[in-house]
Each structure stands twice: as structure tokens, then as C-alpha cells.
Design a protein around this motif. Sequence first.
Motif, PDB file in Angstrom:
ATOM      1  N   THR A 106       0.845  -1.196   0.000  1.00 33.47           N
ATOM      2  CA  THR A 106       0.000   0.000   0.000  1.00 33.47           C
ATOM      3  C   THR A 106       0.878   1.243   0.000  1.00 33.47           C
ATOM      4  O   THR A 106       2.059   1.183   0.354  1.00 33.47           O
ATOM      5  CB  THR A 106      -0.907   0.039   1.244  1.00 33.47           C
ATOM      6  N   PRO A 107       0.295   2.393  -0.352  1.00 33.29           N
ATOM      7  CA  PRO A 107       1.071   3.635  -0.304  1.00 33.29           C
ATOM      8  C   PRO A 107       1.437   4.044   1.123  1.00 33.29           C
ATOM      9  O   PRO A 107       2.311   4.859   1.322  1.00 33.29           O
ATOM     10  CB  PRO A 107       0.125   4.679  -0.916  1.00 33.29           C
ATOM     11  N   HIS A 108       0.749   3.476   2.116  1.00 36.23           N
ATOM     12  CA  HIS A 108       0.993   3.812   3.519  1.00 36.23           C
ATOM     13  C   HIS A 108       1.324   2.535   4.284  1.00 36.23           C
ATOM     14  O   HIS A 108       0.546   2.094   5.120  1.00 36.23           O
ATOM     15  CB  HIS A 108      -0.240   4.487   4.125  1.00 36.23           C
TER      16      HIS A 108
ATOM     17  N   LYS B  11       0.609   1.514   8.430  1.00 36.60           N
ATOM     18  CA  LYS B  11      -0.332   2.338   9.190  1.00 36.60           C
ATOM     19  C   LYS B  11      -1.653   1.621   9.416  1.00 36.60           C
ATOM     20  O   LYS B  11      -2.177   1.629  10.528  1.00 36.60           O
ATOM     21  CB  LYS B  11      -0.578   3.672   8.474  1.00 36.60           C
TER      22      LYS B  11
ATOM     23  N   GLU C 224      -9.368   2.985   0.889  1.00 31.99           N
ATOM     24  CA  GLU C 224      -7.970   3.270   0.572  1.00 31.99           C
ATOM     25  C   GLU C 224      -7.474   4.557   1.231  1.00 31.99           C
ATOM     26  O   GLU C 224      -6.357   4.627   1.732  1.00 31.99           O
ATOM     27  CB  GLU C 224      -7.824   3.383  -0.954  1.00 31.99           C
ATOM     28  N   GLU C 225      -8.331   5.560   1.281  1.00 32.37           N
ATOM     29  CA  GLU C 225      -7.919   6.860   1.822  1.00 32.37           C
ATOM     30  C   GLU C 225      -7.685   6.842   3.333  1.00 32.37           C
ATOM     31  O   GLU C 225      -7.091   7.769   3.887  1.00 32.37           O
ATOM     32  CB  GLU C 225      -8.927   7.960   1.452  1.00 32.37           C
TER      33      GLU C 225
ATOM     34  N   GLY D 228      -5.595   5.170   4.920  1.00 28.35           N
ATOM     35  CA  GLY D 228      -4.153   5.114   5.155  1.00 28.35           C
ATOM     36  C   GLY D 228      -3.501   6.475   5.254  1.00 28.35           C
ATOM     37  O   GLY D 228      -2.410   6.604   5.809  1.00 28.35           O
ATOM     38  N   ALA D 229      -4.143   7.514   4.758  1.00 36.93           N
ATOM     39  CA  ALA D 229      -3.588   8.873   4.824  1.00 36.93           C
ATOM     40  C   ALA D 229      -3.864   9.544   6.172  1.00 36.93           C
ATOM     41  O   ALA D 229      -3.315  10.599   6.469  1.00 36.93           O
ATOM     42  CB  ALA D 229      -4.161   9.725   3.696  1.00 36.93           C
ATOM     43  N   GLU D 230      -4.709   8.927   7.002  1.00 35.78           N
ATOM     44  CA  GLU D 230      -5.080   9.507   8.303  1.00 35.78           C
ATOM     45  C   GLU D 230      -3.996   9.256   9.350  1.00 35.78           C
ATOM     46  O   GLU D 230      -3.135   8.395   9.181  1.00 35.78           O
ATOM     47  CB  GLU D 230      -6.399   8.891   8.787  1.00 35.78           C
ATOM     48  N   GLU D 231      -4.094   9.983  10.441  1.00 33.89           N
ATOM     49  CA  GLU D 231      -3.196   9.773  11.579  1.00 33.89           C
ATOM     50  C   GLU D 231      -3.579   8.473  12.296  1.00 33.89           C
ATOM     51  O   GLU D 231      -4.716   8.006  12.195  1.00 33.89           O
ATOM     52  CB  GLU D 231      -3.289  10.949  12.556  1.00 33.89           C
ATOM     53  N   HIS D 232      -2.646   7.930  13.063  1.00 34.20           N
ATOM     54  CA  HIS D 232      -2.848   6.643  13.741  1.00 34.20           C
ATOM     55  C   HIS D 232      -4.121   6.639  14.600  1.00 34.20           C
ATOM     56  O   HIS D 232      -4.908   5.688  14.533  1.00 34.20           O
ATOM     57  CB  HIS D 232      -1.630   6.310  14.608  1.00 34.20           C
TER      58      HIS D 232
END
Length: 138
Positions: free
Chosen positions: A16-18, A21, A85-86, A88-92
Motif C-alpha cells: 500500500t502507499p501507507h 499504518k 484506501e484513503e 491510510g492517509a489519516e493519523e494513527h
Amino acid sequence: MSWKPLYIGAVEGGPTPHPGKLTAGLQEIGRLVDAQPWEHSEDETAIDLVFHIPGSLLKPEYEGIRTGSLWRKRCIMQVQVAVPEELGAEEHDAIVRWYARKLVDAVELARTTLPRRKDALPVVQAATISSLATAGLV
């Protein structure tokens, strides 16, 4: 696999791009669930909750939450959750809260769906465990 009221797992669709996470957030929820007390029971259905994490090779072909197979002999019902998918862009912390909400939603879906299935036992401890494990997160 020995019986317990609530299992949590994942199917990852590849890199994945992240990296890490989404897995780290799910592992934290898994630890919270595993820390809750429970007793073996033959009078209830367990939940096998599977998160489908999108990757470069596979992406879930659905959105949201859906019920899966019911194994009457083992008293286990699978519930599947498509991870967006989006996420993964969030904070933990946001990722952990998302998993916590979906855990509660998935258990509730199983709890309300099972009475419509022939000879299915109710969901009992999984509902309690999901509430205790996610207290303060949802």
C-alpha cells in the motif's frame, strides 16, 4: 482454531502507499479485544471479523460491511469490512477510531442478522467485548 467469541483478522491486497499504518491500527484494536475477559460457550455464535485492506494487487469489490458465511457446527459467523484506501492517509488515532467504529458496527450487524438464519445461536459475548474494547474510542 479454538473457539472464542470474537476473532479479528485481515486480508491485505498487497503493498500500500501507507505501509504499516493500517496494519498498526488494526493490531491495536486486536490487542484491546484480546485483553477482554470471556468464557467458552456452546450457546452462542462467535464473530470472525475480517477487514479487507486494499493494496496494489487487490482491492475490495464492495464498500462498507457485509455478512459472510455462517458455520453452524463451529458456531461462527464471518463479517467482512472493506477498508477505504484513503484511510491510510489519516493519523494513527483516527485509524484506530475508524476500526473501533467498524468493530462495533460489524458485531451489531451480526447480532441483528443471526435471528433470521435458521437454527443460529445468538451473539452474546462478542457484543460485550466490542463495547468494552472500544470504550472511549467510538
